[in-house]
Design a protein around this motif. Structure first.
Motif, PDB file in Angstrom:
ATOM      1  N   ARG A 132     -22.089  27.459  -8.353  1.00 44.94           N
ATOM      2  CA  ARG A 132     -22.471  28.284  -7.213  1.00 44.94           C
ATOM      3  C   ARG A 132     -22.655  29.734  -7.646  1.00 44.94           C
ATOM      4  O   ARG A 132     -23.597  30.403  -7.207  1.00 44.94           O
ATOM      5  CB  ARG A 132     -21.389  28.188  -6.128  1.00 44.94           C
ATOM      6  CG  ARG A 132     -21.665  28.994  -4.917  1.00 44.94           C
ATOM      7  CD  ARG A 132     -22.856  28.444  -4.143  1.00 44.94           C
ATOM      8  NE  ARG A 132     -23.124  29.312  -3.010  1.00 44.94           N
ATOM      9  CZ  ARG A 132     -24.307  29.792  -2.695  1.00 44.94           C
ATOM     10  NH1 ARG A 132     -25.365  29.456  -3.390  1.00 44.94           N
ATOM     11  NH2 ARG A 132     -24.443  30.574  -1.663  1.00 44.94           N
ATOM     12  N   LEU A 133     -21.810  30.227  -8.514  1.00 46.29           N
ATOM     13  CA  LEU A 133     -21.939  31.592  -9.013  1.00 46.29           C
ATOM     14  C   LEU A 133     -23.231  31.752  -9.802  1.00 46.29           C
ATOM     15  O   LEU A 133     -23.939  32.756  -9.655  1.00 46.29           O
ATOM     16  CB  LEU A 133     -20.722  31.954  -9.877  1.00 46.29           C
ATOM     17  CG  LEU A 133     -20.656  33.372 -10.421  1.00 46.29           C
ATOM     18  CD1 LEU A 133     -20.588  34.388  -9.286  1.00 46.29           C
ATOM     19  CD2 LEU A 133     -19.465  33.556 -11.338  1.00 46.29           C
ATOM     20  N   GLN A 134     -23.579  30.764 -10.627  1.00 40.49           N
ATOM     21  CA  GLN A 134     -24.820  30.822 -11.401  1.00 40.49           C
ATOM     22  C   GLN A 134     -26.031  30.832 -10.473  1.00 40.49           C
ATOM     23  O   GLN A 134     -27.006  31.562 -10.699  1.00 40.49           O
ATOM     24  CB  GLN A 134     -24.897  29.645 -12.373  1.00 40.49           C
ATOM     25  CG  GLN A 134     -23.930  29.763 -13.534  1.00 40.49           C
ATOM     26  CD  GLN A 134     -23.897  28.509 -14.402  1.00 40.49           C
ATOM     27  OE1 GLN A 134     -24.318  27.428 -13.982  1.00 40.49           O
ATOM     28  NE2 GLN A 134     -23.359  28.656 -15.611  1.00 40.49           N
ATOM     29  N   ASP A 139     -30.541  33.751  -7.823  1.00 41.42           N
ATOM     30  CA  ASP A 139     -31.174  34.224  -6.591  1.00 41.42           C
ATOM     31  C   ASP A 139     -31.323  35.755  -6.615  1.00 41.42           C
ATOM     32  O   ASP A 139     -32.364  36.292  -6.195  1.00 41.42           O
ATOM     33  CB  ASP A 139     -30.368  33.811  -5.367  1.00 41.42           C
ATOM     34  CG  ASP A 139     -30.445  32.321  -5.082  1.00 41.42           C
ATOM     35  OD1 ASP A 139     -31.371  31.665  -5.633  1.00 41.42           O
ATOM     36  OD2 ASP A 139     -29.587  31.808  -4.317  1.00 41.42           O
ATOM     37  N   LEU A 140     -30.303  36.440  -7.106  1.00 44.75           N
ATOM     38  CA  LEU A 140     -30.372  37.901  -7.192  1.00 44.75           C
ATOM     39  C   LEU A 140     -31.463  38.341  -8.154  1.00 44.75           C
ATOM     40  O   LEU A 140     -32.202  39.290  -7.904  1.00 44.75           O
ATOM     41  CB  LEU A 140     -29.018  38.492  -7.597  1.00 44.75           C
ATOM     42  CG  LEU A 140     -27.939  38.511  -6.531  1.00 44.75           C
ATOM     43  CD1 LEU A 140     -26.614  38.968  -7.142  1.00 44.75           C
ATOM     44  CD2 LEU A 140     -28.321  39.445  -5.405  1.00 44.75           C
ATOM     45  N   LYS A 141     -31.575  37.663  -9.300  1.00 42.12           N
ATOM     46  CA  LYS A 141     -32.601  38.011 -10.292  1.00 42.12           C
ATOM     47  C   LYS A 141     -33.989  37.784  -9.717  1.00 42.12           C
ATOM     48  O   LYS A 141     -34.905  38.586  -9.920  1.00 42.12           O
ATOM     49  CB  LYS A 141     -32.414  37.199 -11.567  1.00 42.12           C
ATOM     50  CG  LYS A 141     -31.277  37.675 -12.428  1.00 42.12           C
ATOM     51  CD  LYS A 141     -31.201  36.850 -13.714  1.00 42.12           C
ATOM     52  CE  LYS A 141     -30.056  37.315 -14.584  1.00 42.12           C
ATOM     53  NZ  LYS A 141     -29.943  36.510 -15.797  1.00 42.12           N
ATOM     54  N   GLN A 142     -34.195  36.690  -8.982  1.00 42.91           N
ATOM     55  CA  GLN A 142     -35.508  36.403  -8.393  1.00 42.91           C
ATOM     56  C   GLN A 142     -35.824  37.426  -7.310  1.00 42.91           C
ATOM     57  O   GLN A 142     -36.974  37.850  -7.174  1.00 42.91           O
ATOM     58  CB  GLN A 142     -35.534  34.994  -7.796  1.00 42.91           C
ATOM     59  CG  GLN A 142     -35.569  33.908  -8.811  1.00 42.91           C
ATOM     60  CD  GLN A 142     -35.493  32.513  -8.196  1.00 42.91           C
ATOM     61  OE1 GLN A 142     -35.368  32.365  -6.984  1.00 42.91           O
ATOM     62  NE2 GLN A 142     -35.539  31.494  -9.044  1.00 42.91           N
ATOM     63  N   GLN A 147     -39.420  42.358  -5.926  1.00 40.72           N
ATOM     64  CA  GLN A 147     -39.514  43.679  -5.286  1.00 40.72           C
ATOM     65  C   GLN A 147     -40.444  44.576  -6.057  1.00 40.72           C
ATOM     66  O   GLN A 147     -40.539  44.520  -7.282  1.00 40.72           O
ATOM     67  CB  GLN A 147     -38.123  44.347  -5.241  1.00 40.72           C
ATOM     68  CG  GLN A 147     -37.161  43.683  -4.295  1.00 40.72           C
ATOM     69  CD  GLN A 147     -35.813  44.386  -4.310  1.00 40.72           C
ATOM     70  OE1 GLN A 147     -35.562  45.238  -5.137  1.00 40.72           O
ATOM     71  NE2 GLN A 147     -34.963  44.009  -3.363  1.00 40.72           N
ATOM     72  N   ALA A 148     -41.165  45.422  -5.352  1.00 40.61           N
ATOM     73  CA  ALA A 148     -42.065  46.380  -5.991  1.00 40.61           C
ATOM     74  C   ALA A 148     -41.273  47.594  -6.430  1.00 40.61           C
ATOM     75  O   ALA A 148     -40.353  48.028  -5.748  1.00 40.61           O
ATOM     76  CB  ALA A 148     -43.164  46.800  -5.029  1.00 40.61           C
ATOM     77  N   LEU A 149     -41.662  48.115  -7.582  1.00 42.67           N
ATOM     78  CA  LEU A 149     -40.973  49.300  -8.088  1.00 42.67           C
ATOM     79  C   LEU A 149     -41.596  50.550  -7.634  1.00 42.67           C
ATOM     80  O   LEU A 149     -42.636  50.888  -7.450  1.00 42.67           O
ATOM     81  CB  LEU A 149     -40.907  49.246  -9.612  1.00 42.67           C
ATOM     82  CG  LEU A 149     -40.062  48.122 -10.169  1.00 42.67           C
ATOM     83  CD1 LEU A 149     -40.148  48.136 -11.683  1.00 42.67           C
ATOM     84  CD2 LEU A 149     -38.642  48.245  -9.721  1.00 42.67           C
TER      85      LEU A 149
END
Length: 149
Positions: A132-134, A139-142, A147-149
């Motif tokens: 679950r942590l992985q 999900d955070l990396k995706q 997101q646009a910089l």
């Protein structure tokens, strides 16, 4: 006459010296060491350092490290024996309360070995937490890459 007086003085001095030598020594013996006086109590063996404190003389006892060490060893020996006695009593009670043959005994302490099924359940739980942590990290990396910089 003078010869008699000299002989009498000689006899009296010899008697006085033997009388004084026969007297027991005093309870305390004193020795001067670097401006202070060390006092030994002949009855107890206690040592004290005496010296001038402000306007009076005072004596402070000197601790005997060997005596203090012996007292500590004696105290620890007594404590050790008491703990051994308590342990023997606890082992006797445990032997009296032993389960019937064929029954699994209860764990002796909370630190006892886990049964195999409990260990398997705990391993499965930890593995599920890691998975679950992985997933959360992925999900955070995706989310960051979208997101646009």
């Amino acid at each position: 006459m003078t010869a008699k007086l000299i002989a009498l003085a000689f006899v009296l001095s010899a008697v006085a010296s033997t009388c004084l030598a026969a007297e027991p020594p005093g309870r305390y013996s004193m020795t001067t060491v670097e401006g202070s006086v060390w006092r030994l109590d002949g009855a107890t063996g206690a040592m004290s350092v005496c010296g001038r404190k402000l306007d009076h003389w005072a004596c402070e006892s000197v601790t005997d490290d060997a005596l203090a060490l012996k007292e500590e060893v004696d105290r620890l020996t007594r404590e050790n024996q008491e703990l051994r006695d308590k342990l023997a009593k606890a082992e006797e009670k445990e032997a009296e309360a032993a389960p019937a043959p064929g029954k699994e005994p209860a764990p002796r302490s909370p630190y006892a070995k886990f049964p195999d099924h409990a260990l398997d359940e705990m391993t499965d739980f930890v593995n599920a937490m890691i998975r679950r942590l992985q997933e959360m990290v992925q999900d955070l990396k995706q989310g960051e890459s979208g997101q646009a910089l």
